[in-house]
Design a protein around this motif. Structure first.
Motif, PDB file in Angstrom:
ATOM      1  N   ILE A  84       0.850  -1.201   0.000  1.00 45.77           N
ATOM      2  CA  ILE A  84       0.000   0.000   0.000  1.00 45.77           C
ATOM      3  C   ILE A  84       0.885   1.250   0.000  1.00 45.77           C
ATOM      4  CG2 ILE A  84      -1.653   1.353   1.373  1.00 45.77           C
ATOM      5  CD1 ILE A  84      -2.815  -1.361   2.348  1.00 45.77           C
ATOM      6  N   ASP A  85       1.918   1.244   0.845  1.00 41.97           N
ATOM      7  CA  ASP A  85       2.834   2.400   0.898  1.00 41.97           C
ATOM      8  C   ASP A  85       3.501   2.647  -0.451  1.00 41.97           C
ATOM      9  OD1 ASP A  85       2.262   3.036   3.480  1.00 41.97           O
ATOM     10  OD2 ASP A  85       3.971   1.937   4.346  1.00 41.97           O
ATOM     11  N   GLU A  86       3.957   1.570  -1.077  1.00 47.67           N
ATOM     12  CA  GLU A  86       4.623   1.702  -2.382  1.00 47.67           C
ATOM     13  C   GLU A  86       3.656   2.277  -3.417  1.00 47.67           C
ATOM     14  OE1 GLU A  86       7.717   1.187  -3.098  1.00 47.67           O
ATOM     15  OE2 GLU A  86       8.540  -0.347  -1.721  1.00 47.67           O
ATOM     16  N   LEU A  87       2.413   1.798  -3.398  1.00 48.32           N
ATOM     17  CA  LEU A  87       1.442   2.279  -4.391  1.00 48.32           C
ATOM     18  C   LEU A  87       1.118   3.759  -4.160  1.00 48.32           C
ATOM     19  CD1 LEU A  87      -1.050  -0.730  -4.766  1.00 48.32           C
ATOM     20  CD2 LEU A  87       0.707   0.020  -6.389  1.00 48.32           C
ATOM     21  N   MET A  88       1.022   4.159  -2.897  1.00 53.22           N
ATOM     22  CA  MET A  88       0.712   5.568  -2.631  1.00 53.22           C
ATOM     23  C   MET A  88       1.837   6.482  -3.103  1.00 53.22           C
ATOM     24  SD  MET A  88      -1.575   5.901   0.812  1.00 53.22           S
ATOM     25  CE  MET A  88      -0.426   5.169   1.966  1.00 53.22           C
ATOM     26  N   ASN A  89       3.061   5.956  -3.133  1.00 53.74           N
ATOM     27  CA  ASN A  89       4.187   6.763  -3.636  1.00 53.74           C
ATOM     28  C   ASN A  89       4.091   7.044  -5.124  1.00 53.74           C
ATOM     29  OD1 ASN A  89       5.397   6.973  -1.158  1.00 53.74           O
ATOM     30  ND2 ASN A  89       6.673   5.135  -1.432  1.00 53.74           N
ATOM     31  N   VAL A  90       3.468   6.138  -5.863  1.00 54.63           N
ATOM     32  CA  VAL A  90       3.454   6.292  -7.326  1.00 54.63           C
ATOM     33  C   VAL A  90       2.058   6.610  -7.887  1.00 54.63           C
ATOM     34  CG1 VAL A  90       5.488   4.842  -7.719  1.00 54.63           C
ATOM     35  CG2 VAL A  90       3.226   3.774  -7.632  1.00 54.63           C
ATOM     36  N   PHE A  91       1.020   6.432  -7.077  1.00 58.32           N
ATOM     37  CA  PHE A  91      -0.342   6.743  -7.528  1.00 58.32           C
ATOM     38  C   PHE A  91      -0.663   8.204  -7.220  1.00 58.32           C
ATOM     39  CE2 PHE A  91      -2.812   2.411  -7.717  1.00 58.32           C
ATOM     40  CZ  PHE A  91      -1.870   1.923  -8.598  1.00 58.32           C
ATOM     41  N   GLU A  92      -1.865   8.648  -7.692  1.00 51.00           N
ATOM     42  CA  GLU A  92      -2.307  10.016  -7.424  1.00 51.00           C
ATOM     43  C   GLU A  92      -3.646   9.980  -6.682  1.00 51.00           C
ATOM     44  OE1 GLU A  92      -1.343  12.695 -11.187  1.00 51.00           O
ATOM     45  OE2 GLU A  92      -1.753  10.595 -11.667  1.00 51.00           O
ATOM     46  N   PRO A  93      -3.940  11.059  -5.944  1.00 53.73           N
ATOM     47  CA  PRO A  93      -5.214  11.122  -5.241  1.00 53.73           C
ATOM     48  C   PRO A  93      -6.380  10.786  -6.176  1.00 53.73           C
ATOM     49  CG  PRO A  93      -3.843  12.922  -4.530  1.00 53.73           C
ATOM     50  CD  PRO A  93      -3.083  12.218  -5.628  1.00 53.73           C
ATOM     51  N   GLY A  94      -7.357  10.064  -5.660  1.00 52.09           N
ATOM     52  CA  GLY A  94      -8.491   9.633  -6.477  1.00 52.09           C
ATOM     53  C   GLY A  94      -8.328   8.220  -6.988  1.00 52.09           C
ATOM     54  N   ARG A 116      -8.192   0.565   9.827  1.00 55.93           N
ATOM     55  CA  ARG A 116      -7.009   1.421  10.035  1.00 55.93           C
ATOM     56  C   ARG A 116      -6.425   1.875   8.694  1.00 55.93           C
ATOM     57  NH1 ARG A 116      -1.986  -0.237   9.354  1.00 55.93           N
ATOM     58  NH2 ARG A 116      -2.364  -2.459   9.652  1.00 55.93           N
ATOM     59  N   ARG A 117      -6.296   0.944   7.759  1.00 58.26           N
ATOM     60  CA  ARG A 117      -5.696   1.289   6.460  1.00 58.26           C
ATOM     61  C   ARG A 117      -6.565   2.273   5.689  1.00 58.26           C
ATOM     62  NH1 ARG A 117      -4.373  -4.947   5.731  1.00 58.26           N
ATOM     63  NH2 ARG A 117      -2.311  -4.952   6.681  1.00 58.26           N
ATOM     64  N   GLU A 118      -7.869   2.043   5.727  1.00 61.71           N
ATOM     65  CA  GLU A 118      -8.753   2.926   4.976  1.00 61.71           C
ATOM     66  C   GLU A 118      -8.594   4.347   5.451  1.00 61.71           C
ATOM     67  OE1 GLU A 118     -13.128   3.382   3.251  1.00 61.71           O
ATOM     68  OE2 GLU A 118     -12.089   4.585   4.727  1.00 61.71           O
ATOM     69  N   LYS A 119      -8.503   4.500   6.756  1.00 60.26           N
ATOM     70  CA  LYS A 119      -8.374   5.833   7.345  1.00 60.26           C
ATOM     71  C   LYS A 119      -7.072   6.491   6.869  1.00 60.26           C
ATOM     72  CE  LYS A 119      -9.050   7.902  11.906  1.00 60.26           C
ATOM     73  NZ  LYS A 119      -7.709   8.409  12.240  1.00 60.26           N
ATOM     74  N   ALA A 120      -5.981   5.741   6.969  1.00 57.27           N
ATOM     75  CA  ALA A 120      -4.668   6.291   6.606  1.00 57.27           C
ATOM     76  C   ALA A 120      -4.602   6.614   5.113  1.00 57.27           C
ATOM     77  CB  ALA A 120      -3.573   5.295   6.980  1.00 57.27           C
ATOM     78  N   VAL A 121      -5.157   5.717   4.297  1.00 58.39           N
ATOM     79  CA  VAL A 121      -5.073   5.903   2.849  1.00 58.39           C
ATOM     80  C   VAL A 121      -5.985   7.059   2.403  1.00 58.39           C
ATOM     81  CG1 VAL A 121      -5.545   4.780   0.620  1.00 58.39           C
ATOM     82  CG2 VAL A 121      -4.421   3.499   2.441  1.00 58.39           C
ATOM     83  N   ARG A 122      -7.165   7.152   3.012  1.00 61.31           N
ATOM     84  CA  ARG A 122      -8.095   8.225   2.666  1.00 61.31           C
ATOM     85  C   ARG A 122      -7.517   9.592   3.020  1.00 61.31           C
ATOM     86  NH1 ARG A 122     -12.859   6.898   5.584  1.00 61.31           N
ATOM     87  NH2 ARG A 122     -11.865   8.009   7.269  1.00 61.31           N
TER      88      ARG A 122
END
Ligand code: NDP
Length: 483
Positions: A84-94, A110-116
């Motif tokens: 999830i961390d790796e994907l957030m580094n290369v993905f964009e909001p939305g 927990r993850r949903e909260k952090a990712v949102r």
């Protein structure tokens, strides 16, 4: 970018899900795995799938159309967080990140909260049906935000199993709702399997029938109200002969049941929610009991009825007994499912999910291990009475339980008298009798609690909270309700 959906994690589940996705009209699937070999292998073995392979998270992100949609199928726990961390580094909001692993629902919350918070959509999705389901049509239990469901819904509907014309997927509810429902599904699966195992054991010990003969009985049962995948495969397993020894395979398999932990999660969560899922708990504990050979060896000389040998039922007596076992199995199964749905109801209330229990039973009709005709009866029950307080009080189940009554009691009594362990059968019956009892000895428990801890009690005849002065003159006083 050429792909409309991506899969990260190409072990058996991920690669099968990727192939399933690729086989549907309109999908182009990007694939990525931490170690390159799995990606190379998958792409080489399945040229027909038209996969878009990626060898870094950057390449993976670049190959996906926006909003990027990626399903993670890696080991639950730390590895899922890492991806999830790796994907957030290369993905964009939305963009939409989906965790299709067997994650604990509290991790998903927990993850949903952090990712949102970082502007991404996160969907925790239960995937049922194992490897075969992932490839040919799983039962899918996605949670997450409504916004993600708009993009994801059509894709998931296209790959899910189909039962009576309907895809086995529905948006279960927000954040951890999907993984919660998947967890309870697995708990129910434990109970169903244990009940079937007890039925087999009772028949074998009481009638002396061979596994192959019992296979025929299960095959027969599979044509009636017990019709289900688990009954069907039970017949297959019992019919199997071991090539090496010529014995029934079931007789050479070590009798210690494994578990990957989802049954335990279901029971732990039920304890926290105060929901009595006794059938699932007994099934989980029965596996634990089986897996302590040292204790079993130490206890093997304990007194009790002779467990094997002795006289067996034959002819019409055997046939009557087998029918009683069938009815007892059906009644116990109704209890187990009722308890599982009770846990979902309680979880939804606790976590604020709006879960359609009828829709849940319908998406389990295909693709997953507990698939069965029976689930239609559950859907009917919730359609007729959406706020049913407890499933087994629906008219159809009341009928079935009424029919099974006498048999159920005889079988549990016979098991106890003969020294045949039937924990799931027995506890289901005890739950049933507890639930229907007009008065429970809980009144005495309250008296004891008041005696040793001044925990107070309520009375049946007037409002208020009371305490008896046990160490004084034993008069009753009314006290302020501190709860
Ligand atoms: P595994 O659970 O065996 O996981 C292996 C995969 O995880 C590999 O792709 C591996 O990559 C990857 N991985 C492990 N650690 C990391 C990490 N730190 N970073 C990136 N990738 C990592 O695979 P399965 O296919 O059996 O299951 C996938 C998920 O699906 C699990 O969560 C499982 O619980 C769930 N599931 C499984 C079912 C089944 O029947 N097997 C049924 C339903 C759900 P690498 O190749 O580089 O090691």
């Amino acid at each position: 970018p050429t792909a409309n959906i991506g899969v990260v994690g190409l072990a058996v589940m991920g690669s099968n899900l990727a192939r399933n996705l690729a086989s549907r009209e309109g999908n182009t699937v990007a694939v990525f795995n931490r170690s390159r070999s799995k990606t190379d292998e998958l792409v080489a073995e399945h040229p027909e799938a038209g996969f878009v392979p990626a060898f870094s998270y950057e390449e993976f992100a670049a190959s996906l159309q926006k909003p990027r949609t990626a399903i993670i199928m890696v080991k639950a726990g730390g590895p899922t967080d890492a991806v999830i961390d790796e994907l957030m580094n290369v993905f964009e909001p939305g963009d939409i990140i989906i965790d299709g692993g067997n994650s604990l629902f509290t991790d998903t919350i927990r993850r949903e909260k952090a990712v949102r918070e970082r502007g991404f959509n996160f969907v925790g999705m239960g995937v049922s049906g194992g490897e075969e389901g992932a490839l040919n049509g799983p039962s899918l239990m996605p949670g997450g935000p409504d916004e993600a469901w708009v993009t994801l819904g059509p894709i998931l509907r296209s790959i899910a199993a189909v039962a009576e014309g309907e895809p086995c997927v529905t948006h279960i509810g927000h954040d951890g709702a999907g993984h919660f429902v998947k967890m309870v599904h697995n708990g129910i699966e434990y109970a169903d399997m244990q009940l079937i195992a007890e039925a087999y054991d009772l028949i074998r010990r009481a009638t002396g029938k061979t596994p192959a003969e019992i296979a025929d009985i299960f095959a027969e049962w599979n044509r009636g109200e017990l019709e289900s995948y688990l009954i069907e495969i039970t017949a297959e397993v019992l019919r199997q002969t071991d090539a090496a020894t010529g014995k029934p395979l079931v007789d050479v398999i070590l009798d210690q049941a494994g578990a990957k932990g989802t049954g335990a999660w279901t029971v732990q969560t039920a304890l926290d929610l105060g929901v009595p899922v006794s059938g699932i708990a007994e099934a989980t504990f029965a596996r634990s009991l089986s897996s302590h050979p040292e204790q079993r060896a130490a206890a093997s000389a304990l007194p009790g009825p002779e467990l094997s040998g002795g006289e067996v039922l034959a002819g019409e007596d055997a046939a009557a007994f087998i029918e009683q076992v069938r009815l007892a199995l059906y009644a116990s199964k109704i209890v187990a499912y009722s308890q599982g749905f009770d846990e979902i109801r309680a979880g939804a209330a606790q976590y604020g999910w709006n879960i359609d229990l009828g829709a849940v039973s319908k998406i389990w009709r295909g693709g997953c291990i507990i698939r069965a005709q029976f689930l239609n009866r559950i859907a009917d029950a919730y359609a007729a009475t959406p706020d049913l307080p407890v499933l087994l009080t629906a008219p159809y189940f009341v009928d079935a339980l009424t029919r099974a009554q006498d048999s159920w009691r005889s079988i549990v009594a016979l098991a106890a008298a003969s020294g045949i362990p039937a924990p799931a059968f027995s506890s289901s019956l005890a739950y049933y009798d507890g639930l229907r009892a007009e008065r429970l000895p809980a009144a005495l428990i309250q008296g004891q609690r008041d005696f040793f801890g001044a925990h107070t009690y309520k009375r049946i005849d007037k409002e208020g909270t009371f305490h008896t002065l046990w160490s004084g003159d034993r008069t009753e006083v009314e006290v302020e309700d501190t709860h």
